[in-house]
Design a protein around this motif. Structure first.
Motif, short mmCIF file in Angstrom:
data_model
loop_
_atom_site.label_atom_id
_atom_site.label_comp_id
_atom_site.label_asym_id
_atom_site.label_seq_id
_atom_site.Cartn_x
_atom_site.Cartn_y
_atom_site.Cartn_z
N VAL A 67 0.17 -5.01 8.19
CA VAL A 67 -1.22 -5.10 7.72
C VAL A 67 -1.96 -6.33 8.27
O VAL A 67 -3.04 -6.18 8.85
CB VAL A 67 -1.29 -5.02 6.17
N PRO A 68 -1.41 -7.55 8.15
CA PRO A 68 -2.14 -8.70 8.69
C PRO A 68 -2.35 -8.62 10.20
O PRO A 68 -3.38 -9.05 10.72
CB PRO A 68 -1.24 -9.89 8.34
N ARG A 74 1.53 3.52 3.04
CA ARG A 74 2.11 2.98 4.26
C ARG A 74 3.60 2.74 4.04
O ARG A 74 4.01 2.31 2.96
CB ARG A 74 1.46 1.64 4.61
N LEU A 87 0.85 -1.18 0.00
CA LEU A 87 0.00 0.00 0.00
C LEU A 87 0.89 1.24 0.00
O LEU A 87 1.68 1.43 0.92
CB LEU A 87 -0.92 -0.02 1.22
N GLU A 103 -2.74 -5.89 11.98
CA GLU A 103 -3.85 -4.97 12.24
C GLU A 103 -5.19 -5.62 11.91
O GLU A 103 -6.15 -5.50 12.67
CB GLU A 103 -3.69 -3.70 11.39
N ILE A 104 -5.24 -6.31 10.77
CA ILE A 104 -6.50 -6.93 10.35
C ILE A 104 -6.95 -7.95 11.37
O ILE A 104 -8.13 -8.03 11.72
CB ILE A 104 -6.33 -7.59 8.96
N GLN A 105 -6.01 -8.73 11.89
CA GLN A 105 -6.38 -9.81 12.78
C GLN A 105 -6.39 -9.39 14.24
O GLN A 105 -6.60 -10.22 15.14
CB GLN A 105 -5.43 -11.00 12.54
N ARG A 128 5.43 -9.62 4.92
CA ARG A 128 4.03 -9.38 5.30
C ARG A 128 3.25 -10.69 5.40
O ARG A 128 2.44 -10.87 6.30
CB ARG A 128 3.38 -8.46 4.26
N ALA A 129 3.56 -11.63 4.48
CA ALA A 129 2.84 -12.90 4.49
C ALA A 129 3.22 -13.76 5.68
O ALA A 129 2.49 -14.68 6.05
CB ALA A 129 3.11 -13.66 3.19
#
Lengths: 254, 278
Positions: free
Chosen positions: A98-99, A90, A87, A101-103, A146-147
Protein backbone atom coordinates in the motif's frame (compact mmCIF):
# COMPACT_ATOMS: atom_id res chain seq x y z
CA UNK A 1 15.95 12.91 14.59
CA UNK A 2 12.61 14.20 15.81
CA UNK A 3 12.41 17.31 17.96
CA UNK A 4 9.17 18.51 19.49
CA UNK A 5 9.13 21.93 21.13
CA UNK A 6 6.30 23.58 23.04
CA UNK A 7 3.64 21.43 21.41
CA UNK A 8 0.04 22.23 22.36
CA UNK A 9 -3.23 20.76 21.19
CA UNK A 10 -6.61 22.03 22.28
CA UNK A 11 -9.98 20.78 21.14
CA UNK A 12 -12.93 23.13 21.00
CA UNK A 13 -15.98 21.62 22.68
CA UNK A 14 -19.65 22.33 22.27
CA UNK A 15 -19.85 23.52 25.88
CA UNK A 16 -17.36 26.27 25.07
CA UNK A 17 -14.44 25.53 27.37
CA UNK A 18 -11.59 24.11 25.26
CA UNK A 19 -10.05 20.75 26.22
CA UNK A 20 -6.27 20.70 26.54
CA UNK A 21 -5.24 17.43 24.96
CA UNK A 22 -1.54 18.28 24.97
CA UNK A 23 0.15 20.99 26.96
CA UNK A 24 3.73 22.18 26.39
CA UNK A 25 5.19 18.88 25.20
CA UNK A 26 8.97 18.96 24.65
CA UNK A 27 10.77 15.88 23.38
CA UNK A 28 13.92 15.02 21.45
CA UNK A 29 14.33 11.61 19.87
CA UNK A 30 17.79 10.72 18.57
CA UNK A 31 18.51 8.68 15.44
CA UNK A 32 18.12 4.95 16.11
CA UNK A 33 16.59 5.45 19.53
CA UNK A 34 13.68 3.37 20.88
CA UNK A 35 11.37 5.64 22.85
CA UNK A 36 8.17 4.48 24.53
CA UNK A 37 5.40 6.77 25.68
CA UNK A 38 3.32 5.45 28.57
CA UNK A 39 0.34 6.91 30.33
CA UNK A 40 -3.30 6.30 31.27
CA UNK A 41 -6.07 6.79 28.75
CA UNK A 42 -6.81 10.43 28.07
CA UNK A 43 -3.22 11.56 28.57
CA UNK A 44 -2.97 12.60 24.92
CA UNK A 45 -0.49 9.96 23.81
CA UNK A 46 -2.48 8.98 20.72
CA UNK A 47 -3.02 12.68 19.97
CA UNK A 48 0.76 13.14 20.12
CA UNK A 49 1.29 10.27 17.69
CA UNK A 50 -1.37 11.52 15.27
CA UNK A 51 0.21 14.98 15.22
CA UNK A 52 3.64 13.45 14.62
CA UNK A 53 2.16 11.33 11.81
CA UNK A 54 0.76 14.51 10.28
CA UNK A 55 -2.87 13.33 10.29
CA UNK A 56 -3.92 15.75 13.04
CA UNK A 57 -3.23 19.50 13.16
CA UNK A 58 -1.38 20.85 16.18
CA UNK A 59 -2.59 24.04 17.89
CA UNK A 60 0.86 25.51 18.47
CA UNK A 61 4.49 24.53 18.88
CA UNK A 62 6.97 23.05 16.44
CA UNK A 63 7.84 19.58 15.24
CA UNK A 64 11.01 19.05 13.25
CA UNK A 65 11.82 15.76 11.57
CA UNK A 66 15.45 15.77 10.47
CA UNK A 67 15.29 19.54 10.59
CA UNK A 68 12.15 20.03 8.47
CA UNK A 69 8.84 21.05 10.04
CA UNK A 70 5.99 18.52 9.92
CA UNK A 71 2.63 19.87 8.79
CA UNK A 72 1.30 16.90 6.87
CA UNK A 73 2.18 13.20 6.54
CA UNK A 74 5.68 12.51 5.24
CA UNK A 75 7.40 9.57 3.60
CA UNK A 76 10.00 9.50 6.36
CA UNK A 77 7.46 7.97 8.72
CA UNK A 78 5.87 4.56 8.93
CA UNK A 79 2.87 4.21 11.24
CA UNK A 80 1.53 1.10 12.97
CA UNK A 81 -1.94 1.51 14.45
CA UNK A 82 -3.82 -0.02 17.37
CA UNK A 83 -5.60 -2.31 14.98
CA UNK A 84 -3.77 -3.78 12.03
CA UNK A 85 -6.16 -1.95 9.64
CA UNK A 86 -5.44 -4.28 6.76
CA UNK A 87 -7.65 -3.84 3.72
CA UNK A 88 -9.79 -6.99 3.50
CA UNK A 89 -9.92 -6.89 -0.32
CA UNK A 90 -6.14 -7.07 -0.61
CA UNK A 91 -4.00 -10.10 0.10
CA UNK A 92 -1.04 -9.89 2.48
CA UNK A 93 1.49 -8.85 -0.16
CA UNK A 94 -0.86 -6.25 -1.68
CA UNK A 95 -1.51 -4.86 1.81
CA UNK A 96 2.20 -4.44 2.48
CA UNK A 97 2.54 -2.71 -0.90
CA UNK A 98 0.00 0.00 0.00
CA UNK A 99 2.63 2.66 0.89
CA UNK A 100 4.64 1.77 -2.22
CA UNK A 101 1.59 2.31 -4.42
CA UNK A 102 0.64 5.53 -2.67
CA UNK A 103 4.12 6.97 -3.00
CA UNK A 104 4.55 5.79 -6.58
CA UNK A 105 7.73 3.85 -5.79
CA UNK A 106 9.19 1.26 -8.12
CA UNK A 107 6.99 -1.77 -7.75
CA UNK A 108 9.44 -4.57 -8.52
CA UNK A 109 12.21 -3.21 -6.28
CA UNK A 110 9.89 -2.74 -3.36
CA UNK A 111 8.05 -6.00 -3.87
CA UNK A 112 11.36 -7.71 -3.16
CA UNK A 113 11.71 -5.77 0.09
CA UNK A 114 8.07 -6.54 0.93
CA UNK A 115 8.82 -10.26 0.65
CA UNK A 116 11.96 -9.80 2.70
CA UNK A 117 9.97 -8.00 5.42
CA UNK A 118 7.41 -10.77 5.37
CA UNK A 119 10.24 -13.22 6.09
CA UNK A 120 11.46 -10.92 8.87
CA UNK A 121 8.06 -10.97 10.58
CA UNK A 122 7.84 -14.74 10.12
CA UNK A 123 5.08 -14.82 7.51
CA UNK A 124 6.86 -16.22 4.47
CA UNK A 125 4.41 -18.18 2.37
CA UNK A 126 1.48 -16.02 3.47
CA UNK A 127 1.77 -13.58 0.54
CA UNK A 128 -1.47 -14.66 -1.12
CA UNK A 129 -3.55 -15.02 2.07
CA UNK A 130 -6.31 -12.57 2.84
CA UNK A 131 -6.51 -10.72 6.19
CA UNK A 132 -9.56 -12.71 7.34
CA UNK A 133 -7.42 -15.86 7.13
CA UNK A 134 -4.89 -14.48 9.64
CA UNK A 135 -4.95 -14.31 13.43
CA UNK A 136 -4.73 -10.96 15.22
CA UNK A 137 -0.99 -11.36 15.85
CA UNK A 138 -0.32 -12.26 12.21
CA UNK A 139 -2.36 -9.27 11.03
CA UNK A 140 -0.35 -6.90 13.18
CA UNK A 141 2.89 -8.42 11.84
CA UNK A 142 1.66 -7.54 8.36
CA UNK A 143 0.86 -4.05 9.69
CA UNK A 144 4.47 -3.70 10.88
CA UNK A 145 5.82 -4.92 7.53
CA UNK A 146 3.58 -2.37 5.77
CA UNK A 147 4.94 0.44 7.95
CA UNK A 148 8.51 -0.52 7.02
CA UNK A 149 8.18 -1.31 3.31
CA UNK A 150 8.97 2.17 1.99
CA UNK A 151 12.07 2.22 4.22
CA UNK A 152 11.15 5.18 6.42
CA UNK A 153 13.59 6.54 9.02
CA UNK A 154 10.98 6.58 11.76
CA UNK A 155 8.48 4.05 12.99
CA UNK A 156 5.50 5.39 14.95
CA UNK A 157 3.53 2.75 16.80
CA UNK A 158 0.20 3.46 18.53
CA UNK A 159 -0.44 0.69 21.09
CA UNK A 160 0.31 -1.85 18.36
CA UNK A 161 -0.09 -4.90 20.60
CA UNK A 162 -2.95 -3.63 22.76
CA UNK A 163 -5.49 -5.88 21.07
CA UNK A 164 -3.41 -9.06 21.45
CA UNK A 165 -3.43 -11.61 24.26
CA UNK A 166 -0.61 -11.47 26.84
CA UNK A 167 1.42 -14.39 25.44
CA UNK A 168 1.28 -13.19 21.85
CA UNK A 169 2.11 -9.72 23.07
CA UNK A 170 5.36 -10.81 24.76
CA UNK A 171 6.32 -12.71 21.62
CA UNK A 172 5.62 -9.65 19.49
CA UNK A 173 7.72 -7.47 21.81
CA UNK A 174 10.71 -9.76 21.29
CA UNK A 175 10.17 -9.82 17.54
CA UNK A 176 9.86 -6.05 17.43
CA UNK A 177 13.20 -5.68 19.20
CA UNK A 178 14.75 -8.07 16.63
CA UNK A 179 13.32 -6.02 13.77
CA UNK A 180 14.53 -2.80 15.38
CA UNK A 181 18.02 -4.27 15.84
CA UNK A 182 18.17 -5.31 12.19
CA UNK A 183 16.53 -2.29 10.57
CA UNK A 184 18.01 0.43 12.78
CA UNK A 185 14.90 2.57 12.70
CA UNK A 186 14.04 5.28 15.20
CA UNK A 187 10.95 4.04 17.05
CA UNK A 188 8.33 5.90 19.03
CA UNK A 189 5.94 3.39 20.59
CA UNK A 190 2.86 4.31 22.58
CA UNK A 191 1.53 1.91 25.17
CA UNK A 192 -0.55 1.78 28.32
CA UNK A 193 1.43 -1.20 29.63
CA UNK A 194 4.21 -0.09 31.98
CA UNK A 195 6.04 -3.43 31.65
CA UNK A 196 5.99 -3.16 27.85
CA UNK A 197 7.23 0.43 28.04
CA UNK A 198 10.20 -0.58 30.22
CA UNK A 199 11.00 -3.77 28.31
CA UNK A 200 11.30 -2.10 24.91
CA UNK A 201 12.69 1.34 25.63
CA UNK A 202 15.95 3.22 25.60
CA UNK A 203 13.91 6.01 27.11
CA UNK A 204 10.44 6.10 28.62
CA UNK A 205 8.29 9.20 28.33
CA UNK A 206 5.68 9.22 31.10
CA UNK A 207 2.55 11.23 30.38
CA UNK A 208 -0.28 12.36 32.62
CA UNK A 209 -3.77 13.53 31.64
CA UNK A 210 -5.84 16.72 31.98
CA UNK A 211 -3.96 18.40 30.47
CA UNK A 212 -1.87 15.83 28.58
CA UNK A 213 1.73 16.56 29.47
CA UNK A 214 5.08 14.88 30.02
CA UNK A 215 5.73 14.29 33.74
CA UNK A 216 8.94 12.28 33.50
CA UNK A 217 11.51 11.00 31.02
CA UNK A 218 13.40 7.93 32.20
CA UNK A 219 16.58 6.51 30.66
CA UNK A 220 16.46 2.72 30.71
CA UNK A 221 19.85 1.15 31.29
CA UNK A 222 18.94 -2.50 30.83
CA UNK A 223 21.39 -4.45 28.62
CA UNK A 224 20.50 -5.42 25.07
CA UNK A 225 19.55 -7.79 23.54
CA UNK A 226 16.72 -8.11 26.03
CA UNK A 227 14.89 -11.30 26.91
CA UNK A 228 11.78 -12.13 28.89
CA UNK A 229 13.80 -13.26 31.96
CA UNK A 230 14.80 -9.64 32.51
CA UNK A 231 11.24 -8.83 33.47
CA UNK A 232 11.89 -10.57 36.80
CA UNK A 233 15.15 -8.72 37.52
CA UNK A 234 15.48 -6.10 40.28
CA UNK A 235 16.59 -3.41 37.84
CA UNK A 236 13.43 -3.97 35.74
CA UNK A 237 11.30 -3.79 38.86
CA UNK A 238 12.90 -0.50 39.85
CA UNK A 239 11.97 1.09 36.50
CA UNK A 240 8.43 -0.24 36.70
CA UNK A 241 8.05 1.17 40.23
CA UNK A 242 9.37 4.53 39.13
CA UNK A 243 6.84 4.77 36.28
CA UNK A 244 4.01 3.48 38.41
CA UNK A 245 4.88 6.01 41.10
CA UNK A 246 3.68 8.80 38.84
CA UNK A 247 0.25 7.28 38.54
CA UNK A 248 -0.10 5.88 42.03
CA UNK A 249 0.67 9.21 43.63
CA UNK A 250 -2.09 10.83 41.62
CA UNK A 251 -4.53 8.01 42.08
CA UNK A 252 -5.09 7.28 38.39
CA UNK A 253 -5.92 4.09 36.58
CA UNK A 254 -2.78 3.29 34.67
CA UNK B 1 -9.34 -27.28 -0.07
CA UNK B 2 -8.25 -30.69 1.12
CA UNK B 3 -9.90 -30.55 4.53
CA UNK B 4 -13.50 -31.69 4.27
CA UNK B 5 -15.58 -30.28 7.08
CA UNK B 6 -18.23 -32.53 8.64
CA UNK B 7 -20.90 -30.26 7.19
CA UNK B 8 -19.60 -30.72 3.67
CA UNK B 9 -19.33 -34.51 3.87
CA UNK B 10 -22.94 -34.68 5.09
CA UNK B 11 -24.09 -32.99 1.95
CA UNK B 12 -22.62 -35.78 -0.12
CA UNK B 13 -24.41 -38.59 1.74
CA UNK B 14 -27.56 -38.17 -0.33
CA UNK B 15 -30.85 -36.46 -0.87
CA UNK B 16 -32.29 -37.62 2.45
CA UNK B 17 -29.60 -35.74 4.32
CA UNK B 18 -30.23 -32.74 2.12
CA UNK B 19 -33.95 -32.85 2.88
CA UNK B 20 -33.12 -33.02 6.53
CA UNK B 21 -30.86 -30.00 6.31
CA UNK B 22 -32.80 -27.90 3.82
CA UNK B 23 -36.48 -28.73 4.11
CA UNK B 24 -37.46 -25.27 2.84
CA UNK B 25 -36.61 -26.13 -0.80
CA UNK B 26 -38.93 -29.14 -0.75
CA UNK B 27 -41.66 -27.26 1.11
CA UNK B 28 -41.44 -24.42 -1.37
CA UNK B 29 -41.95 -26.82 -4.31
CA UNK B 30 -44.80 -28.51 -2.47
CA UNK B 31 -46.49 -25.14 -1.92
CA UNK B 32 -46.28 -24.45 -5.65
CA UNK B 33 -47.86 -27.79 -6.51
CA UNK B 34 -50.68 -27.29 -3.98
CA UNK B 35 -51.51 -23.76 -5.12
CA UNK B 36 -51.39 -24.69 -8.82
CA UNK B 37 -53.48 -27.81 -8.34
CA UNK B 38 -55.96 -25.95 -6.13
CA UNK B 39 -56.26 -23.19 -8.71
CA UNK B 40 -56.86 -25.72 -11.52
CA UNK B 41 -59.47 -27.60 -9.49
CA UNK B 42 -61.37 -24.51 -8.36
CA UNK B 43 -61.48 -22.99 -11.86
CA UNK B 44 -62.76 -26.29 -13.31
CA UNK B 45 -65.22 -27.09 -10.50
CA UNK B 46 -66.78 -23.60 -10.42
CA UNK B 47 -66.63 -23.43 -14.21
CA UNK B 48 -65.12 -19.92 -14.15
CA UNK B 49 -65.12 -18.18 -17.52
CA UNK B 50 -61.69 -18.24 -19.16
CA UNK B 51 -62.16 -14.49 -19.77
CA UNK B 52 -61.93 -13.91 -16.03
CA UNK B 53 -59.26 -16.38 -15.09
CA UNK B 54 -57.64 -19.28 -16.90
CA UNK B 55 -56.70 -22.61 -15.36
CA UNK B 56 -52.93 -23.22 -15.00
CA UNK B 57 -53.12 -25.87 -17.73
CA UNK B 58 -54.34 -23.28 -20.26
CA UNK B 59 -51.60 -20.86 -19.17
CA UNK B 60 -49.00 -23.61 -19.57
CA UNK B 61 -50.31 -24.31 -23.08
CA UNK B 62 -50.17 -20.59 -23.98
CA UNK B 63 -46.66 -20.41 -22.60
CA UNK B 64 -45.64 -23.47 -24.61
CA UNK B 65 -47.10 -21.89 -27.74
CA UNK B 66 -45.19 -18.67 -27.09
CA UNK B 67 -41.91 -20.48 -26.65
CA UNK B 68 -42.35 -22.03 -30.08
CA UNK B 69 -43.06 -18.78 -31.94
CA UNK B 70 -40.42 -16.51 -33.47
CA UNK B 71 -42.69 -13.47 -33.05
CA UNK B 72 -42.68 -13.96 -29.30
CA UNK B 73 -38.86 -14.01 -29.18
CA UNK B 74 -38.82 -10.82 -31.20
CA UNK B 75 -41.00 -9.06 -28.59
CA UNK B 76 -39.08 -10.58 -25.68
CA UNK B 77 -35.80 -9.50 -27.27
CA UNK B 78 -36.99 -5.91 -27.58
CA UNK B 79 -38.11 -5.77 -23.95
CA UNK B 80 -34.88 -7.39 -22.75
CA UNK B 81 -32.87 -4.88 -24.75
CA UNK B 82 -34.84 -1.98 -23.21
CA UNK B 83 -34.29 -3.42 -19.73
CA UNK B 84 -30.56 -3.93 -20.18
CA UNK B 85 -29.83 -0.67 -22.00
CA UNK B 86 -31.90 1.32 -19.50
CA UNK B 87 -30.27 -0.48 -16.60
CA UNK B 88 -26.72 0.09 -17.87
CA UNK B 89 -27.27 3.77 -18.71
CA UNK B 90 -29.22 4.48 -15.49
CA UNK B 91 -26.70 2.75 -13.24
CA UNK B 92 -23.69 4.32 -14.96
CA UNK B 93 -25.15 7.81 -14.54
CA UNK B 94 -26.14 6.87 -10.97
CA UNK B 95 -22.62 5.66 -10.20
CA UNK B 96 -20.97 8.78 -11.58
CA UNK B 97 -23.31 11.11 -9.67
CA UNK B 98 -23.16 8.98 -6.51
CA UNK B 99 -19.36 8.86 -6.53
CA UNK B 100 -19.12 12.58 -7.23
CA UNK B 101 -21.46 13.38 -4.32
CA UNK B 102 -19.54 10.95 -2.11
CA UNK B 103 -16.21 12.58 -3.00
CA UNK B 104 -17.19 16.24 -2.82
CA UNK B 105 -19.32 17.17 0.20
CA UNK B 106 -20.38 20.41 -1.50
CA UNK B 107 -22.30 18.42 -4.13
CA UNK B 108 -24.36 16.74 -1.43
CA UNK B 109 -25.71 20.16 -0.48
CA UNK B 110 -26.05 21.52 -4.03
CA UNK B 111 -26.82 18.64 -6.42
CA UNK B 112 -28.37 15.97 -4.21
CA UNK B 113 -31.56 17.95 -3.39
CA UNK B 114 -32.35 18.03 -7.12
CA UNK B 115 -31.71 14.31 -7.39
CA UNK B 116 -34.21 13.73 -4.58
CA UNK B 117 -36.67 16.15 -6.21
CA UNK B 118 -36.41 14.20 -9.46
CA UNK B 119 -37.06 10.98 -7.59
CA UNK B 120 -40.24 12.33 -5.98
CA UNK B 121 -41.77 12.85 -9.43
CA UNK B 122 -43.67 9.63 -10.28
CA UNK B 123 -42.04 8.17 -13.38
CA UNK B 124 -45.36 6.79 -14.58
CA UNK B 125 -46.70 10.35 -14.57
CA UNK B 126 -43.92 11.75 -16.75
CA UNK B 127 -43.73 8.70 -19.02
CA UNK B 128 -46.24 10.11 -21.55
CA UNK B 129 -44.07 13.22 -21.95
CA UNK B 130 -40.99 11.09 -22.41
CA UNK B 131 -42.81 9.24 -25.18
CA UNK B 132 -43.53 12.61 -26.82
CA UNK B 133 -39.89 13.66 -26.52
CA UNK B 134 -38.25 10.39 -27.53
CA UNK B 135 -40.86 8.79 -29.77
CA UNK B 136 -42.63 5.44 -29.80
CA UNK B 137 -39.44 3.46 -30.39
CA UNK B 138 -36.87 1.97 -28.06
CA UNK B 139 -35.31 5.26 -26.94
CA UNK B 140 -38.26 6.40 -24.82
CA UNK B 141 -38.43 3.02 -22.98
CA UNK B 142 -34.70 3.11 -22.33
CA UNK B 143 -34.99 6.64 -20.91
CA UNK B 144 -37.89 5.71 -18.62
CA UNK B 145 -36.04 2.59 -17.41
CA UNK B 146 -32.83 4.55 -16.84
CA UNK B 147 -34.74 7.16 -14.81
CA UNK B 148 -36.21 4.48 -12.55
CA UNK B 149 -32.89 2.63 -12.18
CA UNK B 150 -30.81 5.68 -11.42
CA UNK B 151 -32.02 6.60 -7.93
CA UNK B 152 -31.36 3.43 -5.89
CA UNK B 153 -27.85 3.33 -7.36
CA UNK B 154 -27.12 6.95 -6.38
CA UNK B 155 -28.45 6.55 -2.84
CA UNK B 156 -26.55 3.33 -2.17
CA UNK B 157 -23.37 4.67 -3.71
CA UNK B 158 -23.41 7.70 -1.40
CA UNK B 159 -24.24 5.59 1.66
CA UNK B 160 -21.45 3.13 0.79
CA UNK B 161 -18.79 5.80 0.40
CA UNK B 162 -19.80 7.39 3.69
CA UNK B 163 -19.43 4.00 5.38
CA UNK B 164 -15.68 3.95 4.72
CA UNK B 165 -13.72 3.46 7.95
CA UNK B 166 -12.09 6.63 9.30
CA UNK B 167 -9.26 4.53 10.68
CA UNK B 168 -8.48 2.98 7.30
CA UNK B 169 -8.57 6.43 5.75
CA UNK B 170 -6.19 7.79 8.42
CA UNK B 171 -3.89 4.84 7.79
CA UNK B 172 -3.73 5.72 4.08
CA UNK B 173 -3.27 9.41 4.92
CA UNK B 174 -0.30 8.60 7.17
CA UNK B 175 1.37 7.04 4.12
CA UNK B 176 0.74 10.34 2.26
CA UNK B 177 -2.28 9.18 0.23
CA UNK B 178 -4.12 11.75 -1.88
CA UNK B 179 -7.91 12.17 -1.94
CA UNK B 180 -8.10 10.22 -5.15
CA UNK B 181 -5.93 7.39 -3.78
CA UNK B 182 -8.14 7.19 -0.69
CA UNK B 183 -11.15 6.86 -2.99
CA UNK B 184 -9.49 4.19 -5.12
CA UNK B 185 -8.06 2.15 -2.24
CA UNK B 186 -10.77 2.29 0.45
CA UNK B 187 -13.94 4.24 -0.32
CA UNK B 188 -14.80 2.43 -3.55
CA UNK B 189 -14.30 -1.04 -2.05
CA UNK B 190 -16.34 -0.13 1.03
CA UNK B 191 -19.10 1.18 -1.23
CA UNK B 192 -19.19 -1.90 -3.50
CA UNK B 193 -21.48 -4.08 -1.35
CA UNK B 194 -23.86 -1.11 -1.04
CA UNK B 195 -23.66 -0.39 -4.77
CA UNK B 196 -24.51 -4.00 -5.54
CA UNK B 197 -27.50 -3.83 -3.20
CA UNK B 198 -28.61 -0.79 -5.23
CA UNK B 199 -27.98 -2.53 -8.55
CA UNK B 200 -29.98 -5.52 -7.38
CA UNK B 201 -32.99 -3.31 -6.64
CA UNK B 202 -32.35 -1.46 -9.90
CA UNK B 203 -32.35 -4.51 -12.17
CA UNK B 204 -35.76 -5.56 -10.88
CA UNK B 205 -37.07 -1.99 -11.24
CA UNK B 206 -35.69 -1.97 -14.80
CA UNK B 207 -38.18 -4.69 -15.78
CA UNK B 208 -41.01 -2.54 -14.40
CA UNK B 209 -39.63 0.55 -16.20
CA UNK B 210 -39.57 -1.13 -19.60
CA UNK B 211 -43.11 -2.49 -19.22
CA UNK B 212 -44.49 0.86 -18.01
CA UNK B 213 -42.90 2.51 -21.06
CA UNK B 214 -44.37 -0.04 -23.41
CA UNK B 215 -47.81 0.28 -21.83
CA UNK B 216 -47.88 4.01 -22.44
CA UNK B 217 -46.84 3.91 -26.04
CA UNK B 218 -44.99 1.32 -28.07
CA UNK B 219 -44.90 -0.70 -31.26
CA UNK B 220 -43.37 -3.87 -29.89
CA UNK B 221 -42.17 -5.64 -26.75
CA UNK B 222 -43.72 -7.89 -24.15
CA UNK B 223 -45.63 -4.98 -22.58
CA UNK B 224 -47.12 -4.22 -25.98
CA UNK B 225 -47.97 -7.90 -26.48
CA UNK B 226 -49.53 -7.99 -23.00
CA UNK B 227 -51.80 -5.08 -23.93
CA UNK B 228 -52.84 -6.87 -27.12
CA UNK B 229 -53.67 -10.04 -25.17
CA UNK B 230 -55.66 -7.96 -22.70
CA UNK B 231 -57.68 -6.29 -25.45
CA UNK B 232 -58.48 -9.65 -27.01
CA UNK B 233 -59.49 -11.02 -23.58
CA UNK B 234 -56.80 -13.70 -23.81
CA UNK B 235 -56.29 -14.21 -20.08
CA UNK B 236 -54.13 -17.33 -20.46
CA UNK B 237 -51.89 -15.49 -22.94
CA UNK B 238 -51.55 -12.55 -20.52
CA UNK B 239 -50.56 -14.85 -17.69
CA UNK B 240 -48.05 -16.62 -19.92
CA UNK B 241 -46.35 -13.27 -20.64
CA UNK B 242 -46.37 -12.34 -16.95
CA UNK B 243 -44.59 -15.60 -16.20
CA UNK B 244 -41.93 -14.85 -18.81
CA UNK B 245 -41.42 -11.33 -17.37
CA UNK B 246 -41.15 -12.74 -13.89
CA UNK B 247 -38.58 -15.33 -15.00
CA UNK B 248 -36.62 -12.57 -16.73
CA UNK B 249 -36.55 -10.58 -13.50
CA UNK B 250 -35.50 -13.58 -11.42
CA UNK B 251 -32.72 -14.55 -13.83
CA UNK B 252 -31.38 -10.96 -13.92
CA UNK B 253 -31.49 -10.80 -10.12
CA UNK B 254 -29.62 -14.10 -9.85
CA UNK B 255 -26.99 -12.91 -12.33
CA UNK B 256 -26.53 -9.77 -10.26
CA UNK B 257 -26.12 -11.81 -7.07
CA UNK B 258 -23.55 -14.05 -8.76
CA UNK B 259 -21.64 -11.02 -10.04
CA UNK B 260 -21.69 -9.50 -6.55
CA UNK B 261 -20.20 -12.68 -5.06
CA UNK B 262 -17.33 -12.54 -7.53
CA UNK B 263 -16.60 -8.83 -7.18
CA UNK B 264 -17.12 -8.45 -3.43
CA UNK B 265 -15.32 -11.71 -2.68
CA UNK B 266 -13.96 -10.55 0.68
CA UNK B 267 -17.44 -10.41 2.20
CA UNK B 268 -17.76 -14.21 2.08
CA UNK B 269 -16.89 -15.74 5.45
CA UNK B 270 -15.91 -19.03 3.82
CA UNK B 271 -12.21 -19.23 4.43
CA UNK B 272 -10.91 -21.09 7.41
CA UNK B 273 -9.11 -19.00 10.01
CA UNK B 274 -5.44 -19.87 10.27
CA UNK B 275 -4.15 -20.43 13.78
CA UNK B 276 -1.45 -18.35 15.42
CA UNK B 277 1.90 -19.63 14.17
CA UNK B 278 3.97 -18.80 17.23
Amino acid sequence: MISVTGLNKTYATRAGAPVFALSDVNLEIAQGEFVTVVGPSGCGKTTLLKILAGILQKSSGSILVNGTPIERPTRQLGVVFQEALLLPWRNVLQNIMVPVEIQGLDRSTFEASARQLLRLVGLSGFEQKYPRELSGGMQQRVGIARALVHDPDFLLMDEPFGALDAMTREQMNLELLDIWAQKRKTVLLITHSIAEAVFLADRIVVMSPRPGRIVDIIDVDLPRPRDLDMINSDAFGTYVRRVRGHFGSRGMDA
Amino acid sequence: MSDVSPLRSNRATGSIARWGRRPETGLSALLFVIVTAGWEIIVRLLDVSSLVISPPSAIALALWGNLGSARFYYHAGITLWEILAGFVIGSLVGLVIGIAIGQWKILEKTVYPYVVALQTVPKVAIAPMIIIWFGYGLASKIVITALIVFFPVVVNCIAGMEAASTQQIEMLMSFTASRWQIFRMVKLQTALPYIFAGLDVAIVLAVIGAIVGEFIGSQAGLGNLLLQKNFSMDTAGSFAILIVLSVMGIVLHKLMTALKRRVVFWMEPEATIATEAT
